[in-house]
Design a protein around this motif. Structure first.
Motif, mmCIF file in Angstrom:
data_model
loop_
_atom_site.group_PDB
_atom_site.id
_atom_site.type_symbol
_atom_site.label_atom_id
_atom_site.label_comp_id
_atom_site.label_asym_id
_atom_site.label_seq_id
_atom_site.Cartn_x
_atom_site.Cartn_y
_atom_site.Cartn_z
ATOM 1 N N ARG A 19 15.970 -4.723 7.835
ATOM 2 C CA ARG A 19 16.691 -3.665 7.106
ATOM 3 C C ARG A 19 16.689 -3.945 5.603
ATOM 4 N NH1 ARG A 19 20.116 -4.081 11.775
ATOM 5 N NH2 ARG A 19 21.552 -5.392 10.613
ATOM 6 N N MET A 20 16.866 -5.209 5.230
ATOM 7 C CA MET A 20 16.884 -5.561 3.803
ATOM 8 C C MET A 20 15.520 -5.309 3.161
ATOM 9 S SD MET A 20 18.940 -9.090 4.191
ATOM 10 C CE MET A 20 20.176 -9.357 2.938
ATOM 11 N N VAL A 21 14.464 -5.659 3.866
ATOM 12 C CA VAL A 21 13.112 -5.441 3.338
ATOM 13 C C VAL A 21 12.857 -3.950 3.168
ATOM 14 C CG1 VAL A 21 10.644 -5.604 3.889
ATOM 15 C CG2 VAL A 21 12.130 -7.607 4.177
ATOM 16 N N VAL A 22 13.189 -3.161 4.186
ATOM 17 C CA VAL A 22 12.940 -1.718 4.117
ATOM 18 C C VAL A 22 13.697 -1.091 2.955
ATOM 19 C CG1 VAL A 22 13.276 0.481 5.326
ATOM 20 C CG2 VAL A 22 12.326 -1.476 6.539
ATOM 21 N N GLU A 23 14.921 -1.543 2.697
ATOM 22 C CA GLU A 23 15.711 -0.981 1.599
ATOM 23 C C GLU A 23 15.034 -1.172 0.240
ATOM 24 O OE1 GLU A 23 19.577 -2.730 1.838
ATOM 25 O OE2 GLU A 23 20.137 -1.573 3.604
ATOM 26 N N THR A 24 14.161 -2.160 0.124
ATOM 27 C CA THR A 24 13.500 -2.430 -1.157
ATOM 28 C C THR A 24 12.177 -1.686 -1.323
ATOM 29 O OG1 THR A 24 12.243 -4.349 -0.379
ATOM 30 C CG2 THR A 24 14.487 -4.751 -1.181
ATOM 31 N N LEU A 25 11.698 -1.040 -0.270
ATOM 32 C CA LEU A 25 10.397 -0.381 -0.331
ATOM 33 C C LEU A 25 10.431 0.878 -1.186
ATOM 34 C CD1 LEU A 25 9.302 -0.599 3.427
ATOM 35 C CD2 LEU A 25 8.613 -2.104 1.537
ATOM 36 N N CYS A 26 9.363 1.078 -1.945
ATOM 37 C CA CYS A 26 9.213 2.298 -2.743
ATOM 38 C C CYS A 26 8.318 3.308 -2.038
ATOM 39 C CB CYS A 26 8.617 1.972 -4.105
ATOM 40 S SG CYS A 26 9.691 0.942 -5.113
ATOM 41 N N GLU A 27 7.508 2.811 -1.114
ATOM 42 C CA GLU A 27 6.632 3.683 -0.348
ATOM 43 C C GLU A 27 6.495 3.133 1.064
ATOM 44 O OE1 GLU A 27 2.296 2.092 -1.725
ATOM 45 O OE2 GLU A 27 3.371 3.368 -3.126
ATOM 46 N N ALA A 28 5.942 3.929 1.957
ATOM 47 C CA ALA A 28 5.803 3.524 3.352
ATOM 48 C C ALA A 28 4.961 2.256 3.458
ATOM 49 C CB ALA A 28 5.181 4.653 4.160
ATOM 50 N N GLU A 29 5.337 1.404 4.392
ATOM 51 C CA GLU A 29 4.656 0.121 4.572
ATOM 52 C C GLU A 29 4.379 -0.099 6.061
ATOM 53 O OE1 GLU A 29 2.554 -2.357 3.364
ATOM 54 O OE2 GLU A 29 3.957 -2.281 1.699
ATOM 55 N N LEU A 30 3.297 -0.809 6.348
ATOM 56 C CA LEU A 30 2.943 -1.136 7.724
ATOM 57 C C LEU A 30 3.971 -2.083 8.342
ATOM 58 C CD1 LEU A 30 -0.885 -1.760 7.287
ATOM 59 C CD2 LEU A 30 0.169 0.108 8.571
ATOM 60 N N ALA A 45 10.076 -6.686 14.447
ATOM 61 C CA ALA A 45 10.182 -5.709 13.363
ATOM 62 C C ALA A 45 10.022 -4.293 13.911
ATOM 63 C CB ALA A 45 9.138 -5.987 12.293
ATOM 64 N N GLN A 46 9.047 -4.100 14.791
ATOM 65 C CA GLN A 46 8.809 -2.774 15.379
ATOM 66 C C GLN A 46 10.045 -2.274 16.113
ATOM 67 O OE1 GLN A 46 5.816 -0.879 15.202
ATOM 68 N NE2 GLN A 46 7.152 0.717 16.003
ATOM 69 N N ARG A 47 10.674 -3.132 16.903
ATOM 70 C CA ARG A 47 11.876 -2.725 17.640
ATOM 71 C C ARG A 47 12.999 -2.318 16.679
ATOM 72 N NH1 ARG A 47 10.439 -7.119 20.908
ATOM 73 N NH2 ARG A 47 12.010 -8.440 19.916
ATOM 74 N N GLU A 48 13.208 -3.104 15.624
ATOM 75 C CA GLU A 48 14.276 -2.776 14.673
ATOM 76 C C GLU A 48 13.948 -1.501 13.899
ATOM 77 O OE1 GLU A 48 17.698 -2.512 12.668
ATOM 78 O OE2 GLU A 48 17.270 -3.666 14.468
ATOM 79 N N LEU A 49 12.698 -1.326 13.535
ATOM 80 C CA LEU A 49 12.305 -0.111 12.818
ATOM 81 C C LEU A 49 12.470 1.126 13.710
ATOM 82 C CD1 LEU A 49 9.237 -1.601 10.983
ATOM 83 C CD2 LEU A 49 11.329 -0.740 9.891
ATOM 84 N N THR A 61 6.122 7.128 9.163
ATOM 85 C CA THR A 61 5.034 7.950 8.630
ATOM 86 C C THR A 61 3.712 7.421 9.173
ATOM 87 O OG1 THR A 61 4.694 6.590 6.673
ATOM 88 C CG2 THR A 61 6.294 8.369 6.478
ATOM 89 N N ASP A 62 2.766 8.258 9.342
ATOM 90 C CA ASP A 62 1.425 7.869 9.782
ATOM 91 C C ASP A 62 1.419 7.077 11.086
ATOM 92 O OD1 ASP A 62 0.484 9.021 7.401
ATOM 93 O OD2 ASP A 62 0.631 7.123 6.330
ATOM 94 N N GLY A 63 2.478 7.136 11.854
ATOM 95 C CA GLY A 63 2.522 6.450 13.128
ATOM 96 C C GLY A 63 2.682 4.941 13.073
ATOM 97 N N GLU A 64 2.382 4.328 11.948
ATOM 98 C CA GLU A 64 2.463 2.862 11.852
ATOM 99 C C GLU A 64 3.240 2.384 10.638
ATOM 100 O OE1 GLU A 64 -1.443 1.257 11.782
ATOM 101 O OE2 GLU A 64 -1.944 1.951 13.779
#
Length: 113
Positions: A19-30, A45-49, A61-64
């Motif tokens: 969750r902390m990593v995702v909060e810092t993203l500016c664009e979609a990430e794998l 990570a997949q389960r939490e996402l 986005t983009d399935g992945e």
């Protein structure tokens, strides 16, 4: 890994780190990149996402790829401001922000929509 990462790992769960990593993203990430940054397995990570997407805190986005839900983040910030500031403080902060916006518009020759 370095000592600060070890401390981070000790003080937070893998789910929290995702969750902390995702909060810092500016664009979609794998998922793999998010897992690497959170120092957990891609499966975890997949389960939490997927959980986060189910409650609309992230967007798939983009399935992945995943990115933060900017509307959700904005509403969280607004809620935090309302809970931590008085009405006069909120009004004053709004006036300050509007002044900053006007200064930036003048500096860059732009106008608000």
């Amino acid at each position: 890994m370095t000592a600060p990462t070890d401390t981070w790992q000790e003080k937070t769960s893998g789910r929290e780190r995702v969750r902390m990593v995702v909060e810092t993203l500016c664009e979609a990430e794998l998922v793999a990149a998010i897992a690497y940054q959170a120092d957990i397995t891609p499966e975890t990570a997949q389960r939490e996402l997927e959980r986060s997407a189910a409650v609309n805190t992230v967007i798939e986005t983009d399935g992945e790829k995943y990115k933060p839900n900017s509307v959700h983040q904005f509403l969280d910030q607004i809620t935090d401001l309302i809970e931590t500031r008085s009405r006069p403080e909120l009004g004053s902060e709004l006036e300050d922000r509007l002044e900053q916006l006007e200064e930036l518009e003048a500096e860059h020759g732009a106008e608000s929509a």
